[in-house]
Design a protein around this motif. Sequence first.
Motif, mmCIF file in Angstrom:
data_model
loop_
_atom_site.group_PDB
_atom_site.id
_atom_site.type_symbol
_atom_site.label_atom_id
_atom_site.label_comp_id
_atom_site.label_asym_id
_atom_site.label_seq_id
_atom_site.Cartn_x
_atom_site.Cartn_y
_atom_site.Cartn_z
ATOM 1 N N GLY A 1 38.289 42.597 37.741
ATOM 2 C CA GLY A 1 39.288 41.892 38.457
ATOM 3 C C GLY A 1 39.593 40.412 37.780
ATOM 4 N N CYS A 2 40.797 40.069 37.918
ATOM 5 C CA CYS A 2 41.184 38.839 37.373
ATOM 6 C C CYS A 2 40.930 37.761 38.396
ATOM 7 C CB CYS A 2 42.650 38.911 36.904
ATOM 8 S SG CYS A 2 43.187 37.166 36.489
ATOM 9 N N MET A 3 39.948 36.753 37.999
ATOM 10 C CA MET A 3 39.848 35.642 39.024
ATOM 11 C C MET A 3 40.853 34.660 39.415
ATOM 12 S SD MET A 3 35.883 34.713 37.945
ATOM 13 C CE MET A 3 36.053 35.072 36.151
ATOM 14 N N HIS B 1 36.940 35.937 30.074
ATOM 15 C CA HIS B 1 38.265 35.744 29.398
ATOM 16 C C HIS B 1 39.327 36.705 30.013
ATOM 17 C CE1 HIS B 1 36.912 33.433 25.437
ATOM 18 N NE2 HIS B 1 36.978 32.501 26.489
ATOM 19 N N CYS B 2 40.472 36.337 30.336
ATOM 20 C CA CYS B 2 41.527 37.223 30.922
ATOM 21 C C CYS B 2 43.064 36.645 30.127
ATOM 22 C CB CYS B 2 41.659 37.443 32.222
ATOM 23 S SG CYS B 2 42.628 38.412 32.867
ATOM 24 N N VAL B 3 43.807 37.470 29.825
ATOM 25 C CA VAL B 3 45.001 37.049 29.297
ATOM 26 C C VAL B 3 46.239 37.686 30.022
ATOM 27 C CG1 VAL B 3 44.159 36.594 26.996
ATOM 28 C CG2 VAL B 3 45.156 38.854 27.469
ATOM 29 N N CYS B 4 46.002 38.018 31.469
ATOM 30 C CA CYS B 4 47.156 38.749 32.012
ATOM 31 C C CYS B 4 48.072 37.586 32.762
ATOM 32 C CB CYS B 4 46.526 39.366 33.157
ATOM 33 S SG CYS B 4 46.029 38.070 34.729
ATOM 34 N N ASP B 5 49.080 38.267 33.127
ATOM 35 C CA ASP B 5 50.223 37.241 33.628
ATOM 36 C C ASP B 5 49.865 36.158 34.599
ATOM 37 O OD1 ASP B 5 51.940 38.439 31.828
ATOM 38 O OD2 ASP B 5 52.909 39.627 33.133
ATOM 39 N N HIS B 6 48.903 36.674 35.504
ATOM 40 C CA HIS B 6 48.216 35.624 36.570
ATOM 41 C C HIS B 6 47.711 34.490 35.696
ATOM 42 C CE1 HIS B 6 49.298 38.188 39.655
ATOM 43 N NE2 HIS B 6 48.317 39.142 39.297
ATOM 44 N N CYS B 7 46.933 34.719 34.821
ATOM 45 C CA CYS B 7 46.246 33.771 34.087
ATOM 46 C C CYS B 7 47.006 32.885 33.224
ATOM 47 C CB CYS B 7 45.211 34.504 33.177
ATOM 48 S SG CYS B 7 43.769 35.081 34.009
ATOM 49 N N ARG B 8 48.185 33.562 32.669
ATOM 50 C CA ARG B 8 49.263 32.685 31.962
ATOM 51 C C ARG B 8 49.864 31.742 32.772
ATOM 52 N NH1 ARG B 8 52.531 33.791 27.383
ATOM 53 N NH2 ARG B 8 54.308 33.048 27.505
HETATM 54 ZN ZN LIG Z 1 43.996 37.007 34.449
#
Ligand SMILES: [Zn+2]
Length: 675
Positions: free
Chosen positions: A110-112, A154-161
């Motif tokens: 999951g993206c935090m 590390h995450c590079v999804c749109d939420h993280c962006r």
């Molecule tokens: Zn993310």
Amino acid sequence: MSHNLLWGVDWYPEQWDKTLWESDVQRMAEQGFQVVRMMEFAWPILEPRPGNYDFSLFDSVIDILEKYKLTVVLGTPTAIMPVWLVDQDPTILAVHPNRLTRDFGCRRMGCMNAPVYQKAARQLVQAIADHYGPRQSIIGWQIDNEIGHEGSDHCVCDHCRAAWHRWLEKRYETIEELNRRWGTIFWGSTYTRFDQIPLPRQQVATNHNPALLLDYDRFSSDTAVSWAEAQVQIIRQKARAHQFITTNLYPAPLAQCIDMEDMVRIMDAAGWDNYPVWGNQDEPLPYFFTSYVLSYVRGLHPSGNFKVMEEFSGIQGHTQLGHLPPPEQVALWTNQAIARGANAIFYFRWRTAPYAQEQLCYGIRDTDNTETERERHIITNMQNLSPVLKTFASEPVPAEACLVYDRDTSRLIREQPLSLGMDRRPTSYMQVGYDAELARWFAPYVLYNVNCDIKSTKSVNLDNYKLISLPFYQITDEAFVQKLSDWVARGGHLVLGWRSGSRTTDNWNIDRPLPGLFRELAGIRVTNFEALGTGSTGICLKDTLIHQFISKIITCKGEVWADILEPETATIIARYRDSKKHYTGKPAFTRNKYGQGFVWYLGTSPDPKTTFFLYKSILKQAGLAGRFLGLGIEAVQRITQEGKTVMVLLNHTSKKKRVLGKIIPPWGTLVIDSI
Ligand SMILES: [Zn+2]
């Protein structure tokens, strides 16, 4: 109940037929276990449908545990999520910088920063805290499970962006300021708005700007810390006074970008998972490396102790297995953890799972549920040594020396290892070069049996120590250098490593001769340098008559890096001696008197032989009574609750050893009065 030393086991009742539950618990109680850790992957059981909570399984299990007077540590099961949550919003699945989206069915997928995941996790933790917080037999909480492990920092999804852009705007306020401090004039990467700034996905050839990468690591760390803090705050409101809150960190502590001090600061203790051998390793980690990691974890929290939430019991791996330690060594690793500050041990796991991703993670018992040889050793060790170990297990570990690390420098090394000698990557997501270098600098303290703390540049209280080792301090904070200077001037002894002082906190090369802000303190200039890669260079020690004699009969070596030094006020204590190097004869190590104290500068990483001879002088000059008791013998001083000083002697060899007049069996442990 007394928390001086907790003996526990990790148990997964949901993976077994309920007819086994009571016999499992009865056996745990008979063997002397006091506590069970469970529930850390049980979200779909606790919330089978959105908002419908079902605690019946764990209620029944806790009833049985209470019947046998066992207590419980509950994990918040947010390292995974139920499939219905992914159905609701597939964008909660994290995207690795290599552009692969994580799949449901693994863990830490999951993206935090995903709002739907955050909200569902908070609601779940609230429900768990409401239900179990009041229960007396619950003595502790583990937040999530191995946060950031397996590349999930590390995450590079749109939420993280979106979160990244907010984070950058808060940090820099204007895009012009960001451009200036990142040096985006280079390669024409000047931005005009924050929302133009990419997340650093892996590139085919060239890398992203290292200033961007360093900030991305800081941002990713803040993300993980906020994730944990949100849960701590919920549980804290419902937890009873006797319940502790911790989390379980993982080996190779500085390989991930997360600042673990930040992570555990609002918890009651640091916790971690102790696997001195794992997967396809053909031998265990060297014992001094495990001591390094244990001491690092101890230093994360002001309490001065830590908890081992997963302690090696049986051979472990996900897809391959390797070295099988003798059962006596498994018990020894437990005692080593306690000697270095652990006051709770949870063996992983009660019984090997018959199925799924961890069917190669062997527990105390195998799937056949009959007694194992390792079980007998673990239980015998626990029963025999617990009375003496608990006299000091929850007391602070005394130390007059400290190894200091820097979190930003560790982040930078992931992206710029500088030398092949620092580029150690056991997996694609794990750069352990900085850990390996720090362990090398910790080794002399283990070798000479001098208790040594490990603290970060931001938390170390210099006045607690006579001797500080500060290797490879690249990202240099001016205020910290001033504190160090004042401390040395008052009589402190500092061992400073190569490349120190070379960068600013914005990761710029410093605009003055190296070692930058340390020039006056170290009394040297670094006139040039070479990366030694996986090779080495000869060096010649010359500080003492013994050093001069040693240098005639053996070849001392420096590894990883070579700073070529020019003393200004310092004394030369070693020179390069290598016919293949044009800088042969130039100074390699120096010592500078500064006020009442001394600063050693090591321009290269000493090999084990050099370390042995060099630190004999350093420890003596710093007034620390180091004592070499033989290779494989580790001695840790502890102070009991009654104020008596004892020494824990650990024999990491397969041979019987006589130490300080006592016989220690192979892989044995002895606690003696300190002499
Ligand atoms: Zn993310």
